[in-house]
Design a protein around this motif. Structure first.
Motif, PDB file in Angstrom:
ATOM      1  N   GLN A  47     -49.236 -56.217  57.294  1.00 61.23           N
ATOM      2  CA  GLN A  47     -50.370 -56.170  56.356  1.00 61.23           C
ATOM      3  C   GLN A  47     -50.022 -55.299  55.146  1.00 61.23           C
ATOM      4  OE1 GLN A  47     -53.216 -57.931  56.662  1.00 61.23           O
ATOM      5  NE2 GLN A  47     -53.962 -57.149  54.710  1.00 61.23           N
ATOM      6  N   GLN A  48     -49.397 -54.155  55.373  1.00 59.39           N
ATOM      7  CA  GLN A  48     -48.982 -53.277  54.270  1.00 59.39           C
ATOM      8  C   GLN A  48     -47.965 -53.991  53.381  1.00 59.39           C
ATOM      9  OE1 GLN A  48     -47.489 -49.747  56.132  1.00 59.39           O
ATOM     10  NE2 GLN A  48     -49.528 -48.839  56.391  1.00 59.39           N
ATOM     11  N   GLU A  50     -47.642 -57.200  52.999  1.00 62.35           N
ATOM     12  CA  GLU A  50     -48.362 -58.248  52.273  1.00 62.35           C
ATOM     13  C   GLU A  50     -49.117 -57.651  51.087  1.00 62.35           C
ATOM     14  OE1 GLU A  50     -52.045 -61.362  53.012  1.00 62.35           O
ATOM     15  OE2 GLU A  50     -50.984 -60.551  54.745  1.00 62.35           O
ATOM     16  N   GLU A  51     -49.782 -56.514  51.300  1.00 68.32           N
ATOM     17  CA  GLU A  51     -50.510 -55.856  50.206  1.00 68.32           C
ATOM     18  C   GLU A  51     -49.559 -55.367  49.124  1.00 68.32           C
ATOM     19  OE1 GLU A  51     -52.777 -52.811  52.134  1.00 68.32           O
ATOM     20  OE2 GLU A  51     -54.178 -54.235  53.049  1.00 68.32           O
ATOM     21  N   ALA A  54     -48.441 -58.377  47.187  1.00 67.43           N
ATOM     22  CA  ALA A  54     -49.549 -58.854  46.348  1.00 67.43           C
ATOM     23  C   ALA A  54     -49.738 -57.931  45.142  1.00 67.43           C
ATOM     24  CB  ALA A  54     -50.832 -58.936  47.173  1.00 67.43           C
ATOM     25  N   SER A  55     -49.634 -56.604  45.369  1.00 65.75           N
ATOM     26  CA  SER A  55     -49.801 -55.676  44.232  1.00 65.75           C
ATOM     27  C   SER A  55     -48.649 -55.800  43.248  1.00 65.75           C
ATOM     28  CB  SER A  55     -49.944 -54.237  44.737  1.00 65.75           C
ATOM     29  OG  SER A  55     -48.738 -53.782  45.306  1.00 65.75           O
ATOM     30  N   GLU A  58     -49.285 -58.896  41.258  1.00 66.24           N
ATOM     31  CA  GLU A  58     -50.346 -58.621  40.289  1.00 66.24           C
ATOM     32  C   GLU A  58     -49.825 -57.759  39.143  1.00 66.24           C
ATOM     33  OE1 GLU A  58     -54.721 -56.475  40.125  1.00 66.24           O
ATOM     34  OE2 GLU A  58     -53.918 -57.106  42.063  1.00 66.24           O
TER      35      GLU A  58
END
Length: 173
Positions: A47-48, A50-51, A54-55, A58
């Motif tokens: 999850q980390q 993936e975040e 994603a960041s 972005e």
């Protein structure tokens, strides 16, 4: 145990049900332990990750948009600078034309003033020359008159006589 030998295997052998139950219990316990101690942290790391991805995507998109915006601003600034440079060149040309016309006008005025001064100086010199010639004529006339008359007449009478002669000579011209 009674149930230990009831199940027949595919090859005709007896299966040990107790071993199967113990294996299932240990497997279930192992699955619970894995879920609690391995699967949860592993999913947390995933999850980390993936975040983080994603960041970063972005941030990359924001950077792309910011660089596109800066590129457009630079193009606008360059266009304005080009327009201003063209205006400066045009203004310099116009100012050059105005300066050229001013210089020509000033030169013509100076030439006219010099010409007028020269004409005036020539007229003054002509008047001086005429006056000098008159004085010389008066002196010569007096000398000639006194010799002709063989008498001396007064200075005032001589001047009057000479001026009348000069005036008559001027009327003849």
């Amino acid at each position: 145990m009674f149930f230990d030998h009831l199940v027949l295997g595919a090859a005709g052998e007896f299966l040990n049900i107790g071993d199967i139950i113990v294996t299932l219990v240990i497997f279930s316990l192992l699955m619970l332990l894995l879920k609690k101690f391995a699967w949860g942290p592993l999913m947390g790391v995933m999850q980390q990750r993936e975040e983080l991805i994603a960041s970063e995507i972005e941030a990359a998109e924001n950077s792309r948009q910011e660089s596109h915006k800066l590129l457009e601003e630079q193009r606008a600034i360059l266009k304005d600078a080009s327009t201003q440079a063209q205006q400066i060149v045009e203004n310099a040309k116009k100012q050059g034309e105005v300066s050229r016309e001013d210089i020509i006008t000033t030169a013509r005025a100076e030439a006219g003033r010099m010409k007028d001064a020269a004409v005036q100086e020539i007229a003054n010199e002509r008047e001086k020359a005429i006056a000098a010639v008159r004085d010389e004529v008066v002196a010569l006339s007096l000398l000639a008159a006194s010799k002709v008359l063989d008498k001396e007449i007064s200075e005032e009478e001589n001047r009057q006589l000479i001026n009348e002669t000069i005036a008559k000579a001027g009327e003849l011209q």
